[in-house]
Design an enzyme around this catalytic site. Structure first.
Site, PDB file in Angstrom:
ATOM      1  CE  LYS A   1      -3.657  -2.379   2.197  1.00  0.00           C
ATOM      2  NZ  LYS A   1      -4.485  -2.943   3.341  1.00  0.00           N
TER       3      LYS A   1
ATOM      4  CD  GLN B   1      -3.566  -4.795   6.529  1.00  0.00           C
ATOM      5  OE1 GLN B   1      -3.792  -3.754   5.976  1.00  0.00           O
ATOM      6  NE2 GLN B   1      -3.994  -6.164   5.884  1.00  0.00           N
TER       7      GLN B   1
ATOM      8  CG  ASP C   1      -9.822  -0.372   4.968  1.00  0.00           C
ATOM      9  OD1 ASP C   1      -9.613  -0.858   4.127  1.00  0.00           O
ATOM     10  OD2 ASP C   1      -9.138  -0.358   6.219  1.00  0.00           O
TER      11      ASP C   1
HETATM   12  N1  GUN Z   1      -6.789  -6.910   5.747  1.00  0.00           N
HETATM   13  C1  GUN Z   1      -7.249  -7.871   4.853  1.00  0.00           C
HETATM   14  N2  GUN Z   1      -7.784  -6.957   3.764  1.00  0.00           N
HETATM   15  C2  GUN Z   1      -7.843  -5.788   4.487  1.00  0.00           C
HETATM   16  C3  GUN Z   1      -8.543  -4.697   4.010  1.00  0.00           C
HETATM   17  O1  GUN Z   1      -8.865  -4.296   2.672  1.00  0.00           O
HETATM   18  N3  GUN Z   1      -8.308  -3.630   4.873  1.00  0.00           N
HETATM   19  C4  GUN Z   1      -7.805  -3.617   5.992  1.00  0.00           C
HETATM   20  N4  GUN Z   1      -7.790  -2.618   6.762  1.00  0.00           N
HETATM   21  N5  GUN Z   1      -7.302  -4.891   6.405  1.00  0.00           N
HETATM   22  C5  GUN Z   1      -7.287  -5.863   5.757  1.00  0.00           C
END
Ligand code: GUN
Length: 284
Positions: A53, A97, A120
């Site tokens: 990211k 996350q 998100d």
């Molecule tokens: N863990 C797995 N996929 C995601 C996501 O799209 N966002 C977040 N915050 N955590 C994740």
């Protein structure tokens, strides 16, 4: 029939090029979109995702910061951090996350994030706005999937979409987005009786099972559109999806591969949401 492969990496690159130009225009106006990513603990898969990211943000000119906290962090400490980020005018997007350590209530954290910074799309306000067809932050994987279908002008309205999986992150929202596009939607999950009966009727099949090769050509209707959301690491270290790609591609009309499928699109949609957050907050 041999399916057309929808390469998510190539599509992501095209969208990122457009966003890079947009970010550069915003920067000229003095607006630098900024994403803060919070990682609690040291799960290696999570670390690898968040580094992806950060890298992708940098490529298109979005500023980003990773805040790493020890797994001993309390829920109260994390809530205090989120409060600080909510009030920081230079932070446009906040991503915590998941999964979080067990002693932290994930839902409390999700609900603490300012919905206007919830890139998100997990906050109940954004989920509710999505359900009612209002403008909202869409969760990134479902948003990426719909973008992939639209990139090939695949008709969704009137089609039977079958989603395998009912997680809050992927299954539920992708079904809702397909419904918003006027598909007839069936959700299947671990308790579904006769899974194959349902999948064989799918014009569009979204597979988010979390098990390598769970779905092969036998589960498909000829000419189906198959979207593979799985990311499974095999013993030899390679990545594979939930769909047996080689068999499925002989029966489907379109298929997304793993790697270079949904994964790169998910990150790209996060960047799109971060730009949207920056513009939205700048307007207020
Ligand atoms: N863990 C797995 N996929 C995601 C996501 O799209 N966002 C977040 N915050 N955590 C994740």
């Amino acid at each position: 029939m041999t399916a057309e492969v929808i390469n998510g990496k190539e599509l992501a690159a095209e969208i990122k090029a457009e966003m890079k130009a947009e970010v550069s225009r915003l920067r000229e106006q003095g607006l630098i979109p900024h994403l803060t990513v919070v990682l609690v603990g040291d799960d290696p898969a999570s670390k690898s995702y968040i580094n992806g990211k950060k890298k992708a943000s940098g490529e298109i000119g979005i500023s980003s910061q990773i805040i790493e906290l020890p797994s001993s962090t309390t829920e109260k400490e994390l809530l205090e951090l989120i409060d600080r980020l909510n009030h920081d005018r230079d932070v446009h997007g906040i991503l915590v996350q998941l999964p979080l350590p067990e002693h932290i209530q994930e839902q409390s954290i999700i609900e603490a994030i300012d919905p206007a910074k919830d890139v998100d799309g997990f906050h109940p306000i954004n989920v509710g706005r999505m359900m009612t067809g209002k403008d909202s932050f869409l969760s990134c994987t479902p948003y990426g999937i719909i973008t992939m279908l639209k990139s090939r002008d695949i008709q969704i309205a009137g089609k039977h979409a079958v989603v395998i999986g009912r997680s809050n992150i992927v299954g539920k929202p992708v079904g809702q987005l397909l419904l918003n596009e006027n598909a007839t939607v069936t959700y299947c999950h671990s308790k579904t009786a006769d899974l194959k009966h349902h999948t064989q009727q799918a014009d569009i099949l979204v597979v988010a099972v979390g098990r390598a090769n769970a779905i092969d050509a036998d589960y498909l209707k000829g000419g189906a559109v198959v979207v593979d959301v799985g990311i499974n690491r095999l013993a030899d270290g390679s990545l594979t999806g939930d769909v047996d790609f080689d068999s499925a591609k002989e029966k489907a009309a379109y298929i997304t591969p793993v790697p270079k499928g949904v994964g790169p699109m998910t990150i790209t949609m996060l960047l799109k949401n971060t730009i949207k957050a920056a513009i939205g907050l700048a307007d207020h």
